[in-house]
Design an enzyme around this catalytic site. Structure first.
Site: not given
Ligand code: AGP
Length: 607
Positions: A2, A27, A75, A99-100, A480, A484, A487, A503, A602
């Protein structure tokens, strides 16, 4: 996570605090509240669900006159976003913003209720004003009552506390961030610099167990027992935007570096090492005796966490786990049994495909458990049960601290289920909790070596294709790592199980393609060394990530990054961090929009 602010000075506090809150909204913005005292009338207090704008619309300035006050943007970690759970919280003539996470709030609440206190909210915070009021009623002065209360709290806090009748603002810090702004004839407290950078650039960065007392325009900083401590006033030349990121260039980098704290907050209040237990206050489960299968469903990074969760569960619980991408799962009419458990993972809790998958499952009467980072999100509200990561707001589009805390939640859930089913005994759980507790420090060790990744990024930033290879639990980790990179830097990167190299992917290898290997000293170590030899034979460039200081391939590869050891199932929490840093530094060097990469959002709230 928060945002809190406080003010005592020669100007009207209301607008100063509202402006400060706006600068802290990144935040968290579930709800907001303000408390102002004018040295005469009772403290004026207003709280609203939603953003600061809602709060501002609810208050009339001439009603909130006064030169001392507190404000808070929330938050939610305990208690869903609502007006009643918004801060400030009041008990008697004491008002608090926090906050905490107060780890022992339930026991304190019970003890305060026995003293006749009644509670208005579901938050952990509300125990604090009640504790202070209780000590005042027992004859202690305001400052002493606060100190006695602080000694009863376990967990993390950054606090602002005021009391009617006293021109005194008290602040206290333990693990959650808190700074003092030193202005001209005024003092402010804030969760971090953005809130008050427009009023001063002179800051005191408080340390754990510091207690700040601003009384009639004078400042005193002591330890929790009241012994004065000296803290340097620093001049910080930050812009507002820089300050919002805590001095980091991007939110993503800030969030990578927040992972030790995010992990600690996710563990706090749940792991009981002495008892060999892991407890979740918000968890409900189907009948474990009838459960034959567990499903794990998500998108993107959260799906990669599910692939790791599967291996954590199957290795320890010996219950079959099926994983699926939500956009596939929801359309393939999966064969579900009414006794199955479906775990849906989502940082935002608003991903359309994951929500749709949850709805499909509920239609079939099967139990759904959400793992979310946002309290009150759709997935967390509509699933039968929810366990939260306490990573704090994740602003950068590329998910980082959410991923590592999701793995920690899977691991804790495994321990909890293992005790329920008898697959694990108390000693097993104690040993695993011991490993969990070391992770924040081990992540910090990796972060301290971040410059090695910056150098590696500089050497490889112009490559057009990357291949990421790993085996076992490191296969989802390299998935993963590749996500990263692609993207945020827009460089093509793909990940394979290392055993798949021959393969097909081996045809891609040449001197222009860096091949990232995650190869700790585990059961597939030798096989992965052979894979590296095959790449090197074809003039490929190997970037090796391992926990083995004496890896047999060290002398033959382009880069070796060594991370700390841990148990096999928790290795992804560590070996993903250098991959996050590598992706970040390459993107930063290329100048892409790291926090808001092209074409991405996001939270994918549409199909
Ligand atoms: C991850 O870096 C991406 N932003 C994307 O793959 C994300 O993980 C995916 O859209 C799922 O989002 P969520 O965890 O909010 O469901």
């Amino acid at each position: 996570m928060c945002g809190i602010v406080g003010y005592q000075g020669n100007e009207e506090a209301c607008n100063i605090l509202i402006d400060a809150l706006r600068r802290l909204e990144y935040r968290g913005y579930d709800s907001a509240g303000i408390a102002i005292w004018d040295n005469e009338r009772p403290i004026r207090l207003a709280r609203k669900q939603g953003k600061v704008n809602e709060l501002q619309g609810a208050i009339r300035e001439d009603d909130f006159r006064g030169r001392m006050g507190l404000a808070h943007t929330r938050w939610a970690t305990h208690g869903v976003p609502s007006e009643r759970n918004a801060h400030p919280h009041r008990a008697g003539d004491v008002v608090v913003v926090h906050n905490g996470i107060i780890e022992n709030y339930l026991e304190l609440k019970e003890s305060l209720k026995k003293e006749g206190n009644s509670f208005q909210s579901d938050t952990d915070t509300e125990v604090i004003p009640h504790l202070v009021s209780s000590y005042i009623r027992k004859g202690n002065g305001f400052e002493e009552a606060v100190r006695l209360s602080l000694k009863r709290l376990k967990g993390s806090y950054a606090l602002g506390i005021i009391r009617e009748g006293e021109n005194t603002l008290i602040a206290a810090k333990k693990e959650s961030p808190l700074i003092v702004g030193v202005g001209d004839g005024e003092y402010m407290i804030a969760s971090d610099a953005p809130a008050i950078i427009n009023r001063t650039n002179r800051f005191i960065f408080l340390e754990d167990d510091d207690v700040v007392v601003v009384r009639d325009g004078t400042l005193k900083i002591t330890d929790i027992d009241g012994t004065e401590v000296s803290r340097e006033t620093k001049h910080v030349q930050w812009t507002g935007a820089m300050a919002e990121k805590g001095g980091y260039r991007h939110f993503m980098l800030k969030e990578i570096f927040e992972q030790p704290r995010a992990l600690s907050d996710t563990l706090i209040g749940r792991i009981q090492e002495e008892q060999g237990e892991v407890l979740f206050e918000e968890l409900s489960l189907p009948d474990m005796g009838k459960m034959k299968k567990i499903w794990m469903v998500a998108c993107g990074t959260s799906y990669h966490a599910c692939l790791i969760g599967k291996q954590i569960f199957e290795a320890n619980l010996r219950i079959p786990v099926e994983t699926d991408i939500a956009s596939e799962f929801r359309y393939r009419d999966p064969i579900l049994d009414e006794n199955d458990l479906i775990i849906l993972v989502s940082q935002s809790g608003e991903t359309a495909d994951t929500i749709a998958a949850m709805k499909e499952v509920k239609k079939k009467g099967v139990h759904t458990l959400a793992i979310c980072n946002v309290l009150g999100s759709t997935l967390s509200r509509e699933s039968h049960s929810v366990v939260y990561t306490h990573a704090g707001p994740e602003i950068g589009v590329a998910s980082t601290k959410a991923f590592t805390t999701q793995i920690a939640v899977f691991f804790m859930l495994m321990l909890h289920l293992g005790k329920l089913t008898g697959a694990l005994d108390t000693q097993d759980v104690r040993r695993h909790i011991g490993e969990l507790k070391k992770l924040p420090h081990k992540i910090q060790t990796i972060l301290d070596s971040h410059s090695e990744m910056e150098e590696c990024a500089r050497r490889n930033m112009h490559c057009k294709d990357f291949l990421y290879l790993g085996r076992g639990i490191h296969f989802p980790t390299v998935l993963e790592g590749a996500l990263k990179l692609k993207e945020i830097s827009y460089i093509h990167a793909e990940a394979y199980a290392a055993g798949e190299m021959k393969h097909g992917p081996i045809a891609l290898i040449d001197e222009n393609m860096p091949v990232v290997f995650v190869s700790p000293r585990d059961q597939t170590y030798k096989k992965t060394c052979s894979n590296m030899e095959e790449v090197i034979t074809r003039r490929g460039k190997v970037l090796l990530f391992t926990d083995d200081n004496e890896h047999e391939m060290s002398g033959k590869v382009d880069t070796v990054f060594v991370f700390p050891e841990t148990v096999y199932e928790l290795q992804p929490v560590l070996d993903v961090v250098p991959l996050q840093l590598l992706a970040y530094y390459i993107a930063n060097l290329l100048g892409t929009d790291v926090d808001q990469p092209r074409n991405l959002a996001k939270s994918v709230t549409v199909e």
